[in-house]
Scaffold this active site. Structure first.
Site, PDB file in Angstrom:
ATOM      1  N   ARG A  60      42.939  21.221  87.472  1.00 56.57           N
ATOM      2  CA  ARG A  60      42.005  20.308  86.783  1.00 56.57           C
ATOM      3  C   ARG A  60      42.452  18.850  86.999  1.00 56.57           C
ATOM      4  NH1 ARG A  60      40.729  24.617  86.403  1.00 56.57           N
ATOM      5  NH2 ARG A  60      39.512  23.781  88.098  1.00 56.57           N
ATOM      6  N   HIS A 112      41.228  16.091  71.863  1.00 56.23           N
ATOM      7  CA  HIS A 112      41.789  17.313  72.460  1.00 56.23           C
ATOM      8  C   HIS A 112      42.819  17.009  73.547  1.00 56.23           C
ATOM      9  CE1 HIS A 112      38.063  19.800  71.041  1.00 56.23           C
ATOM     10  NE2 HIS A 112      38.923  19.566  70.078  1.00 56.23           N
ATOM     11  N   CYS A 123      62.037  16.829  73.379  1.00 52.76           N
ATOM     12  CA  CYS A 123      62.234  15.512  72.741  1.00 52.76           C
ATOM     13  C   CYS A 123      60.959  14.991  72.074  1.00 52.76           C
ATOM     14  CB  CYS A 123      62.794  14.506  73.746  1.00 52.76           C
ATOM     15  SG  CYS A 123      61.640  14.027  75.052  1.00 52.76           S
ATOM     16  N   CYS A 142      64.362  13.182  78.421  1.00 49.68           N
ATOM     17  CA  CYS A 142      65.572  13.902  77.977  1.00 49.68           C
ATOM     18  C   CYS A 142      66.178  14.756  79.082  1.00 49.68           C
ATOM     19  CB  CYS A 142      65.274  14.756  76.747  1.00 49.68           C
ATOM     20  SG  CYS A 142      64.245  16.200  77.090  1.00 49.68           S
ATOM     21  N   THR A 180      27.719  18.253  73.846  1.00 52.37           N
ATOM     22  CA  THR A 180      28.683  19.206  73.290  1.00 52.37           C
ATOM     23  C   THR A 180      27.936  20.390  72.681  1.00 52.37           C
ATOM     24  OG1 THR A 180      30.466  19.533  71.676  1.00 52.37           O
ATOM     25  CG2 THR A 180      28.937  17.737  71.221  1.00 52.37           C
ATOM     26  N   LEU A 204      21.333  18.941  77.019  1.00 53.06           N
ATOM     27  CA  LEU A 204      20.427  19.518  78.005  1.00 53.06           C
ATOM     28  C   LEU A 204      19.537  20.585  77.392  1.00 53.06           C
ATOM     29  CD1 LEU A 204      20.285  18.779  80.972  1.00 53.06           C
ATOM     30  CD2 LEU A 204      22.010  20.523  81.449  1.00 53.06           C
TER      31      LEU A 204
HETATM   32  P1  NAD Z   1      30.870  23.054  76.211  1.00 53.93           P
HETATM   33  O1  NAD Z   1      31.092  23.407  77.639  1.00 53.93           O
HETATM   34  O2  NAD Z   1      31.085  24.099  75.191  1.00 53.93           O
HETATM   35  O3  NAD Z   1      29.380  22.519  76.075  1.00 53.93           O
HETATM   36  C1  NAD Z   1      28.838  21.615  76.986  1.00 53.93           C
HETATM   37  C2  NAD Z   1      27.475  21.219  76.474  1.00 53.93           C
HETATM   38  O4  NAD Z   1      26.971  20.212  77.325  1.00 53.93           O
HETATM   39  C3  NAD Z   1      26.455  22.359  76.466  1.00 53.93           C
HETATM   40  O5  NAD Z   1      25.827  22.402  75.188  1.00 53.93           O
HETATM   41  C4  NAD Z   1      25.461  21.976  77.564  1.00 53.93           C
HETATM   42  O6  NAD Z   1      24.128  22.349  77.252  1.00 53.93           O
HETATM   43  C5  NAD Z   1      25.615  20.462  77.591  1.00 53.93           C
HETATM   44  N1  NAD Z   1      25.317  19.834  78.881  1.00 53.93           N
HETATM   45  C6  NAD Z   1      25.596  20.298  80.127  1.00 53.93           C
HETATM   46  N2  NAD Z   1      25.213  19.408  81.064  1.00 53.93           N
HETATM   47  C7  NAD Z   1      24.670  18.365  80.382  1.00 53.93           C
HETATM   48  C8  NAD Z   1      24.084  17.133  80.789  1.00 53.93           C
HETATM   49  N3  NAD Z   1      23.980  16.781  82.078  1.00 53.93           N
HETATM   50  N4  NAD Z   1      23.607  16.300  79.832  1.00 53.93           N
HETATM   51  C9  NAD Z   1      23.701  16.633  78.510  1.00 53.93           C
HETATM   52  N5  NAD Z   1      24.233  17.784  78.074  1.00 53.93           N
HETATM   53  C10 NAD Z   1      24.724  18.634  78.998  1.00 53.93           C
HETATM   54  O7  NAD Z   1      31.760  21.763  75.921  1.00 53.93           O
HETATM   55  P2  NAD Z   1      32.344  21.133  74.577  1.00 53.93           P
HETATM   56  O8  NAD Z   1      31.341  21.277  73.483  1.00 53.93           O
HETATM   57  O9  NAD Z   1      32.828  19.792  74.959  1.00 53.93           O
HETATM   58  O10 NAD Z   1      33.602  22.038  74.171  1.00 53.93           O
HETATM   59  C11 NAD Z   1      34.449  22.514  75.153  1.00 53.93           C
HETATM   60  C12 NAD Z   1      35.938  22.199  75.104  1.00 53.93           C
HETATM   61  O11 NAD Z   1      36.374  22.301  76.467  1.00 53.93           O
HETATM   62  C13 NAD Z   1      36.329  20.798  74.696  1.00 53.93           C
HETATM   63  O12 NAD Z   1      37.256  20.953  73.707  1.00 53.93           O
HETATM   64  C14 NAD Z   1      37.009  20.146  75.909  1.00 53.93           C
HETATM   65  O13 NAD Z   1      38.309  19.732  75.584  1.00 53.93           O
HETATM   66  C15 NAD Z   1      37.151  21.216  76.950  1.00 53.93           C
HETATM   67  N6  NAD Z   1      36.609  20.824  78.295  1.00 53.93           N
HETATM   68  C16 NAD Z   1      36.688  19.534  78.742  1.00 53.93           C
HETATM   69  C17 NAD Z   1      36.171  19.173  79.988  1.00 53.93           C
HETATM   70  C18 NAD Z   1      36.290  17.751  80.445  1.00 53.93           C
HETATM   71  O14 NAD Z   1      37.192  17.051  80.007  1.00 53.93           O
HETATM   72  N7  NAD Z   1      35.393  17.252  81.312  1.00 53.93           N
HETATM   73  C19 NAD Z   1      35.523  20.119  80.773  1.00 53.93           C
HETATM   74  C20 NAD Z   1      35.456  21.437  80.296  1.00 53.93           C
HETATM   75  C21 NAD Z   1      36.005  21.777  79.049  1.00 53.93           C
END
Ligand code: NAD
Length: 235
Positions: A60, A112, A123, A142, A180, A204
């Site tokens: 990642r 997160h 440490c 450390c 989200t 979305l």
């Molecule tokens: P999730 O994957 O559970 O949900 C993503 C949401 O985004 C969905 O509801 C989806 O319908 C929506 N979505 C997708 N494409 C979109 C767009 N173009 N425009 C608007 N909405 C869109 O993600 P979450 O709710 O953030 O929870 C997942 C956990 O996973 C978080 O805690 C995070 O730390 C981690 N995560 C982070 C990343 C990153 O940093 N980019 C990527 C994957 C997972």
């Protein structure tokens, strides 16, 4: 969007980075890049198979260095909002990528954690980290090997800066949730922790938390966020 707002809290999730080429958490089949959450995003998984968990986050982290990965119009619009807003502003992201910072966001909390940071369990220091991590990597502070981990909040761990986030939510009059799913707590409950706020959800598709919001905008963040920011700055 009507009315004058003084204090904004914005919550972003993996969906805001989807148009930048980063996979969301729950793609097809409920897997994150082909992995079950329990295998890569829990302290138990790290204790059981540290090399496997390191390999997952190394991949990642490397992806963030790919020249094709860049902030999109939604990240950029939030910077315009932060810069042009006279009132209080806090951006809370669940994302572990650094696309908000690369776009120019400053008042931001990574609840997160961050892919480009590591933490030493010996440490207890956290620091910027751009390379791969492994079980034989030495802590730069450390010198202990085997005690570095990604500075990521795994399932079952306490999210970062919750006190600051809740103070901002209590006092805000506009709360916007972007990209989200509303399945991960405590972030999914923030909409209820902002009693005085008008609440807007951008996604979305309809989410399971839909009924908690005053307003919904359905579509890609890269289009809808710039439009909302334009409205807010005009008002
Ligand atoms: P999730 O994957 O559970 O949900 C993503 C949401 O985004 C969905 O509801 C989806 O319908 C929506 N979505 C997708 N494409 C979109 C767009 N173009 N425009 C608007 N909405 C869109 O993600 P979450 O709710 O953030 O929870 C997942 C956990 O996973 C978080 O805690 C995070 O730390 C981690 N995560 C982070 C990343 C990153 O940093 N980019 C990527 C994957 C997972």
């Amino acid at each position: 969007m009507t009315g004058i707002h003084r204090s904004i809290v914005i919550l972003t999730g993996a969906g805001i980075s989807a148009e930048s080429g980063l996979a969301t958490f729950r793609g097809a089949g409920g897997l994150w890049m082909g992995h079950r959450v329990e295998d890569v995003a829990t302290p138990e998984a790290f204790a059981r198979q540290p090399e496997m968990v390191h390999a997952f986050y190394n991949a990642r982290r490397r992806q963030l260095a790919d020249s094709a990965i860049a902030p999109n119009a939604a990240h950029e619009a939030l910077v315009r909002l932060e810069d042009g807003w006279a009132g209080d502003f806090l951006l809370v992201t669940q994302n572990v990528d650094d696309l908000h910072e690369r776009a120019g966001s400053k008042r931001i909390v990574h609840m997160h954690g961050e892919l480009r940071r590591a933490r030493c369990t010996t440490c207890d220091r956290g620091f910027a980290w751009l390379d791969d991590l492994g079980t034989d990597t030495a802590c730069p502070h450390c010198a202990r090997t085997g005690s570095l981990r990604p500075d990521i909040v795994w399932f079952g761990e306490m999210p970062m800066d919750l006190e600051r986030i809740h103070r901002a939510l209590q006092g805000c009059d506009l709360f916007i949730s972007i990209g989200t799913s509303g399945l991960v707590y405590p972030a999914a409950g923030f909409v209820e922790a902002a009693p005085a706020a008008r609440t807007v959800e951008i996604n979305l598709e309809p989410t399971s938390r839909r009924s908690m919001f005053d307003e919904h905008r359905t579509g890609p963040a890269g289009t809808l966020v710039p439009a909302l920011v334009h409205e807010l700055l005009q008002a």
